[in-house]
Design a protein around this motif. Structure first.
Motif, mmCIF file in Angstrom:
data_model
loop_
_atom_site.group_PDB
_atom_site.id
_atom_site.type_symbol
_atom_site.label_atom_id
_atom_site.label_comp_id
_atom_site.label_asym_id
_atom_site.label_seq_id
_atom_site.Cartn_x
_atom_site.Cartn_y
_atom_site.Cartn_z
ATOM 1 N N SER A 9 -19.138 39.040 -106.348
ATOM 2 C CA SER A 9 -18.968 40.053 -105.294
ATOM 3 C C SER A 9 -17.869 41.067 -105.616
ATOM 4 C CB SER A 9 -18.635 39.378 -103.954
ATOM 5 O OG SER A 9 -17.382 38.717 -104.030
ATOM 6 N N CYS A 132 -21.650 42.007 -101.340
ATOM 7 C CA CYS A 132 -22.565 42.869 -102.092
ATOM 8 C C CYS A 132 -23.965 42.289 -101.976
ATOM 9 C CB CYS A 132 -22.136 43.004 -103.557
ATOM 10 S SG CYS A 132 -22.312 41.500 -104.522
ATOM 11 N N THR A 136 -27.292 42.253 -106.879
ATOM 12 C CA THR A 136 -26.090 42.730 -107.558
ATOM 13 C C THR A 136 -25.259 41.550 -108.041
ATOM 14 O OG1 THR A 136 -26.057 44.724 -106.195
ATOM 15 C CG2 THR A 136 -24.012 44.140 -107.309
ATOM 16 N N ASP A 176 -20.789 47.501 -103.394
ATOM 17 C CA ASP A 176 -22.072 47.668 -104.058
ATOM 18 C C ASP A 176 -22.346 49.163 -104.209
ATOM 19 O OD1 ASP A 176 -24.746 47.280 -104.991
ATOM 20 O OD2 ASP A 176 -24.807 45.405 -103.854
#
Length: 196
Positions: A9, A132, A136, A176
């Motif tokens: 993340s 996120c 991702t 993100d």
């Protein structure tokens, strides 16, 4: 401050941004490594619960063997967490007290499994989650750690869901599709919002 987020993340990146802005950063993973190193407080408990096969030749926890077990056996993972989490919490509280004695009051504890444990929320004045998208996370961890997709998905599945982490958050930093400068700006705005 408790800082958490799923694997990949960007939680650690945000933690370092807070540190650059003046926070004291305490890494729970580093505490876990010391607890499970040779002579660490968790070693006798791990040997008792899992057997000496999970202690390496140097006297520390055999990380690879334990990782394989924990990601394939939910009961084993919970048993390990029941050993590790109370010890990490005690060390966290002691670290906070020591830093406060030195006049440091913005202390950020980077805790990967904060949302997974009922013990943590009462410890912190506020909790920040770095979030996120699922894809991702997978892409970042595959690139960073050179792990196959199936392994990464297994790790993610063993952690709290995005919704569970967001539920325990006082603030969420969405990492993100943003630049590092934009991420830093959001991190500092979050800190300023809480008067840090």
């Amino acid at each position: 401050m408790g800082l958490t987020g799923g694997i990949g993340s960007g939680k650690s990146t945000v933690g370092h941004m807070f540190a650059q802005a003046g926070a004291v950063l305490v890494d729970a993973d580093a505490i876990v490594r010391s607890l499970t190193a040779p002579g660490g407080d968790a070693i006798p408990l791990i040997a008792e619960r899992f057997g000496t096969a999970f202690i390496d030749a140097m006297g520390g926890m055999d990380r690879q063997r334990m990782r394989s077990l924990a990601f394939s056996d939910t009961d084993a993972r919970h048993a390990l967490e029941a050993i590790i989490h109370p010890l990490v919490q005690s060390a966290t509280i002691a670290a906070a007290a020591a830093w406060e004695d030195q006049g440091k009051h913005w202390i950020v504890f980077d805790i990967p499994l904060l949302a997974e444990s009922a013990r943590w929320p009462s410890v912190f004045d506020l909790i920040v989650v770095v979030d996120c998208l699922h894809e991702t996370q997978i892409g970042r961890v595959m690139t960073r750690s050179r792990l196959p997709r199936q392994t990464v998905e297994s790790i993610i599945a063993s952690q709290a869901t995005r919704a569970q982490r967001r539920f325990c958050a006082d603030a969420v930093i969405f990492n993100d599709g943003v630049t590092l400068d934009a991420l830093r700006s959001e991190a500092l705005q979050t800190a300023a919002w809480f008067g840090l």
